[in-house]
Design an enzyme around this catalytic site. Structure first.
Site, mmCIF file in Angstrom:
data_model
loop_
_atom_site.group_PDB
_atom_site.id
_atom_site.type_symbol
_atom_site.label_atom_id
_atom_site.label_comp_id
_atom_site.label_asym_id
_atom_site.label_seq_id
_atom_site.Cartn_x
_atom_site.Cartn_y
_atom_site.Cartn_z
ATOM 1 C CB SER A 145 80.392 55.108 76.349
ATOM 2 O OG SER A 145 79.067 55.347 76.766
ATOM 3 N N GLY A 200 75.997 54.337 76.336
ATOM 4 C CA GLY A 200 76.493 52.972 76.428
ATOM 5 C C GLY A 200 77.350 52.609 75.234
ATOM 6 N N GLY A 214 78.942 49.979 72.057
ATOM 7 C CA GLY A 214 78.478 49.030 71.061
ATOM 8 C C GLY A 214 77.726 49.659 69.909
ATOM 9 C CB CYS A 273 75.263 59.019 74.364
ATOM 10 S SG CYS A 273 76.788 58.614 73.462
ATOM 11 C CG PHE A 274 73.661 53.040 73.127
ATOM 12 C CD1 PHE A 274 74.426 52.733 72.015
ATOM 13 C CD2 PHE A 274 72.826 52.061 73.631
ATOM 14 C CE1 PHE A 274 74.351 51.480 71.407
ATOM 15 C CE2 PHE A 274 72.744 50.808 73.032
ATOM 16 C CZ PHE A 274 73.507 50.527 71.915
ATOM 17 C CD GLN A 311 74.354 55.900 68.926
ATOM 18 O OE1 GLN A 311 74.491 54.708 69.201
ATOM 19 N NE2 GLN A 311 75.352 56.770 69.028
ATOM 20 C CG ASN A 334 82.676 58.048 74.606
ATOM 21 O OD1 ASN A 334 83.152 57.629 73.559
ATOM 22 N ND2 ASN A 334 82.651 57.323 75.713
ATOM 23 N N GLY A 379 80.760 56.690 68.568
ATOM 24 C CA GLY A 379 81.317 56.283 67.298
ATOM 25 C C GLY A 379 80.252 55.962 66.271
ATOM 26 C CG PHE A 380 77.831 53.279 66.072
ATOM 27 C CD1 PHE A 380 77.685 52.493 64.932
ATOM 28 C CD2 PHE A 380 78.698 52.847 67.069
ATOM 29 C CE1 PHE A 380 78.394 51.308 64.790
ATOM 30 C CE2 PHE A 380 79.418 51.671 66.934
ATOM 31 C CZ PHE A 380 79.266 50.897 65.791
ATOM 32 C CG HIS A 396 77.926 62.432 77.240
ATOM 33 N ND1 HIS A 396 77.407 61.335 77.885
ATOM 34 C CD2 HIS A 396 78.488 61.968 76.108
ATOM 35 C CE1 HIS A 396 77.651 60.246 77.169
ATOM 36 N NE2 HIS A 396 78.307 60.607 76.085
ATOM 37 C CD GLU A 444 76.467 62.820 81.078
ATOM 38 O OE1 GLU A 444 77.392 62.149 80.574
ATOM 39 O OE2 GLU A 444 75.487 63.217 80.420
#
Length: 394
Positions: free
Chosen positions: A55, A236, A238, A264-265, A268, A306, A308-309, A354, A356
């Site tokens: 990530s 992930g 981006g 996380c990703f 989203q 972790n 940023g979006f 997270h 994990e």
């Protein structure tokens, strides 16, 4: 300029931000130049897991803990086969690393993997600057000393907003992680690798899941042809606004009513699949000390982040989606950011943080148990709805 292995010790280095602020220090790791989005991580531990987290692809990471590298680098803790950060910023590298599992020093590992770093006394000032101004593009260089020339290179570099990066960090071929010896296989999980960390399939395997990890480009047909008991979408890098293909795949999984879990990703992606929007945070959440609250039980998890979006979703109660009702399940107590989603009429949920967390904390590990409960309910002939269980009240 391509990073080069250091020869003969540290040399002067400079970090230049896109707004023109410059920080001077000494090289740490490889020498050369590197560009990326500069962000800060507030974790007191887990630097090896941070470095190898996919990530962080295309990011320069600033560690706010003052001493980094004390325990060296081992071959057991990496979250992937490579260091993914573009650059590394620390205040004081460890002069000596000491741990019974260590195989080499952190400096040696950064050199081995051609990662340009900088040691500078002003990491606190840099962190405060990023907190106030937001994450931004930056460059670390040991070969150029003119901040204006370096800033020109920064301004010509790509931004993180609009970046489609999952395919750059995903596995090229499927692979399987099986339960450890002595643990019976209970479920078969298809995991979509958008930048998956090694600990995630391991946590599932510990609970009796045989996990088939698939490339980011896997189609819905390829996933569902495996006849999985559940489907997992990973973390992930981006901008989730670019992830149209994973969103389409997730919608097909939701249509199939196969139990679904995202981290996380993956959270989203679920938000987008539910027709919600996403947005870029000013400086993001990165560290192992983020307080998140379950909106039903009011329990507070100290969690690892972790990202940023974030997802833009209503937090005042259930809302309608193409797949029935859904709700925000968790929120960040620092800034109110959405930290989890849960469908009320289909077996699907996700969290932004997270569970994990290899370096800890482990407050949220029970989310893997919740996923197993969803799969158990879905495969139980006596269960007719496949709806997630209501959260326990406490």
């Amino acid at each position: 300029m391509t990073p080069q292995a250091a020869s003969g010790g540290a040399v002067p280095a400079v970090l230049v931000l896109e707004d023109g602020r410059a920080f001077h220090g000494r090289s740490f790791g490889a020498q050369g130049e590197t560009l990326g989005e500069v962000v800060f991580n507030t974790g007191m531990t887990g630097y090896q897991e941070t470095l190898t987290d996919p990530s962080y692809h295309r990011q320069i990471v600033v560690m706010t803990a003052p001493h980094i590298g004390n325990t060296g680098v081992n071959d057991d803790d990496p979250e992937s086969g490579d260091i993914w950060v573009r650059g590394y910023v620390v205040r004081e590298p460890a002069r000596v690393s000491s741990n019974w599992r260590a195989r080499r020093t952190l400096d040696e590992e950064l050199v081995r993997q051609n990662i340009v770093g900088i040691a500078l006394e002003g990491t606190r000032a840099l962190t405060r600057h990023l907190r106030d101004r937001g994450a931004m593009r930056a460059i670390v260089s040991t070969v150029e000393t003119d901040p204006e020339r370096l800033r020109e290179r920064v301004l010509a570099s790509p931004q993180m907003a609009g970046a489609d990066l999952a395919s750059e960090v995903s596995t090229a071929e499927p692979y399987t992680v099986r339960p450890p010896e002595g643990v019976a296989t209970r479920f078969r999980v298809a995991a979509v690798d958008l930048g998956i960390k090694a600990m995630t399939p391991q946590r599932l395997a510990e609970r009796g899941c045989e996990v088939t990890v698939l490339p980011a480009g896997a189609t819905a047909e390829q996933i569902l042809d495996l006849r999985p008991d559940g489907v997992f979408f990973s973390n992930g890098p981006g901008d989730p606004a670019t992830a149209d293909a994973p969103v389409a795949v997730m919608r097909a999984v939701l249509e199939s009513r196969t139990p679904l879990f995202g981290i996380c990703f993956g959270n989203q992606i679920l938000g987008r699949a539910l027709d919600l929007g996403t947005f870029k945070l000013r400086f993001g959440h990165r560290g192992v000390n983020q307080p998140v609250q379950d909106v039903h039980t009011k329990r507070v998890y100290i969690s690892s982040h972790n990202h940023g979006f974030a997802v833009d979703a209503p937090v005042d109660g259930p809302f309608e989606t193409p797949y029935g009702r859904a709700e925000v399940s968790h929120v960040d107590l620092n800034d109110g950011v959405v930290e989890g989603l849960r469908l009320l009429d289909r077996p699907a949920f996700s969290v932004q943080y997270h569970p994990e967390a290899a370096a800890g904390p482990h407050d949220a590990a029970e989310h893997f148990d919740a996923f197993c409960d969803l799969m158990a309910a879905s495969t139980d002939p006596s269960s007719s709805s496949g709806r997630p269980a209501e959260p326990a009240q406490s």
